[in-house]
Structures are given as structure tokens and as C-alpha cells.
Enzyme design. Sequence first.
Site, mmCIF file in Angstrom:
data_model
loop_
_atom_site.group_PDB
_atom_site.id
_atom_site.type_symbol
_atom_site.label_atom_id
_atom_site.label_comp_id
_atom_site.label_asym_id
_atom_site.label_seq_id
_atom_site.Cartn_x
_atom_site.Cartn_y
_atom_site.Cartn_z
ATOM 1 N N TYR A 85 0.833 -1.206 0.000
ATOM 2 C CA TYR A 85 0.000 0.000 0.000
ATOM 3 C C TYR A 85 0.871 1.261 0.000
ATOM 4 O O TYR A 85 0.617 2.217 -0.742
ATOM 5 C CB TYR A 85 -0.897 -0.041 1.234
ATOM 6 C CG TYR A 85 -1.960 1.022 1.323
ATOM 7 C CD1 TYR A 85 -3.123 0.932 0.577
ATOM 8 C CD2 TYR A 85 -1.820 2.103 2.199
ATOM 9 C CE1 TYR A 85 -4.122 1.894 0.684
ATOM 10 C CE2 TYR A 85 -2.809 3.062 2.316
ATOM 11 C CZ TYR A 85 -3.963 2.956 1.560
ATOM 12 O OH TYR A 85 -4.939 3.904 1.667
ATOM 13 N N LYS A 104 0.901 4.052 -2.909
ATOM 14 C CA LYS A 104 0.517 5.431 -2.614
ATOM 15 C C LYS A 104 1.665 6.408 -2.882
ATOM 16 O O LYS A 104 1.430 7.556 -3.294
ATOM 17 C CB LYS A 104 0.030 5.545 -1.167
ATOM 18 C CG LYS A 104 -1.304 4.849 -0.907
ATOM 19 C CD LYS A 104 -2.397 5.329 -1.845
ATOM 20 C CE LYS A 104 -3.794 4.968 -1.361
ATOM 21 N NZ LYS A 104 -4.843 5.396 -2.309
#
Length: 252
Positions: free
Chosen positions: A153, A157
Site C-alpha cells: 500500500y 501510494k
Amino acid sequence: MSESPRVAIVTGAARGIGAATAVRLAADGFAVAVVDLEEAAGKSTVEAIEAAGGRALAVGADVSDADQVAAAVDRIAAELGPPLVLVNNAGVTRDNLLFKMTESDWDVVMAVHLRGSFLMTRAAQKHMIDAKWGRIVNLSSTSALGNRGQANYAAAKAGLQGFTKTIAIELGKFGVTANSIAPGLIETEMTRATAERLGRSWDDYAAERATQIPVARVGRGEDIAHAVSFFVSEGAGFVSGQVLYVAGGPKT
């Protein structure tokens, strides 16, 4: 704004930050395409927008599938009008420590966040270029700075921030801006599920986390929607390639 409202696409708009953003953009005068994996999932967001007098369309699409993305954007252009605002919000988590993270955990997160944002942006940008006006907002996260158990993640991001800055450079001459918002802890179904996985009640988890947030509370979807509203506004045409941390305090 012209008589015919500009059209905005919000992905992952069935709930959470996406739903709050879709509702806010409708209140700002946009016709909103509510995109989520299943068309039926967007029904409640569409109903909320219509109840407030706005115009919305629920569209089902897997943003990581190029054919589905192309079909979705074509349908939006045909039924609502050419999309001139795109909010890439769709996301998933597959949290795990690195030694326990599977290839699937990695690939799914990359596919939705990075590939999905690329495919949606590539499909929508031609409408913006034709109109010589466009706004793209990509949802990053404070996790881009590193977060235990989120190698996938965090990498996705952080990647979105680089993607944002690059498309800002490429598309600026066509009147298109691109910016990124990096939320801190926001109360959503996703973060409630995180608390549950940790064996905590949401209230206890949120209260503990709030002690480390300068404004002393966790965020709400509306906090992010407000920032999106600024970035896609007419007046924000000289703001591009930026990453705004909306986290109740500074992030470094």
C-alpha cells in the site's frame, strides 16, 4: 460554470471517502459518475445526490481492467457528458508484514491503486484535452511515507505521487491540472476493518490514534472531499503537481 454541468468521475465512490467526494462535487454543481466495482453498490451514493437535486450515474467497472475502464468512460461521456474531472479514489488493502505478504497481496494493491489510476487517467484525459480544461485528483495516503505492515500500500501510494507530478507536467499545457491528496486516518469501513483486525473497537482505536493527531480527532470523508473540491475548482488552475497531506497536522 456553463449551463450544462461539467462531469466528474469519482472511483470507489460507493462508500467512504469516494461517496463523500461524489456528494460534495454534486453539491458544487458537477454531474457525477459514481464508479465502483459493482454498479449496484453505487446506488446509495446516486440516491443521496439525486435527493439533494443533483445529477449522478452509477457505473460498474474494475478500474484495473483496461476494457472495462474504456467502456465505463465511453458510457459516462455518452450519458452524462465528457468527463472533465477525475478523482482516482478506488483502493484496497492487503496488509501484512513483508515476510508474510504474498504475491497476490502485492499485485492486487498495485493493480487497483496504480494500474487503475493510470487506466482511468489515460481514458479520461482525451476529453479534458479536447475541452482545454481538466482536473485530476489522485488519492495517496500518509502511508506513502512508510507504514508497518503496508509495504504494498505504501509503495502504491508513493507511486501515485510520482504519477501525479508527471501527468501535471505532461498535461498542463492543455489546461489540465493534476494534484494528489494524502489523507491521514479517516473513519471509513476500511479503517474500521483495520481496527477490527487488531482486535480493537473503533472508538478505542480512534481515541488512541487521535492523541497523536494535532487537531485531536480522526478525519471524516468530508475533510477529504473539501480538499478535492478546492483542487477541482475553477480558481485552482495555477495549482498543479502538488501533494496535500490532509492529516490533522504536519507530515514529514
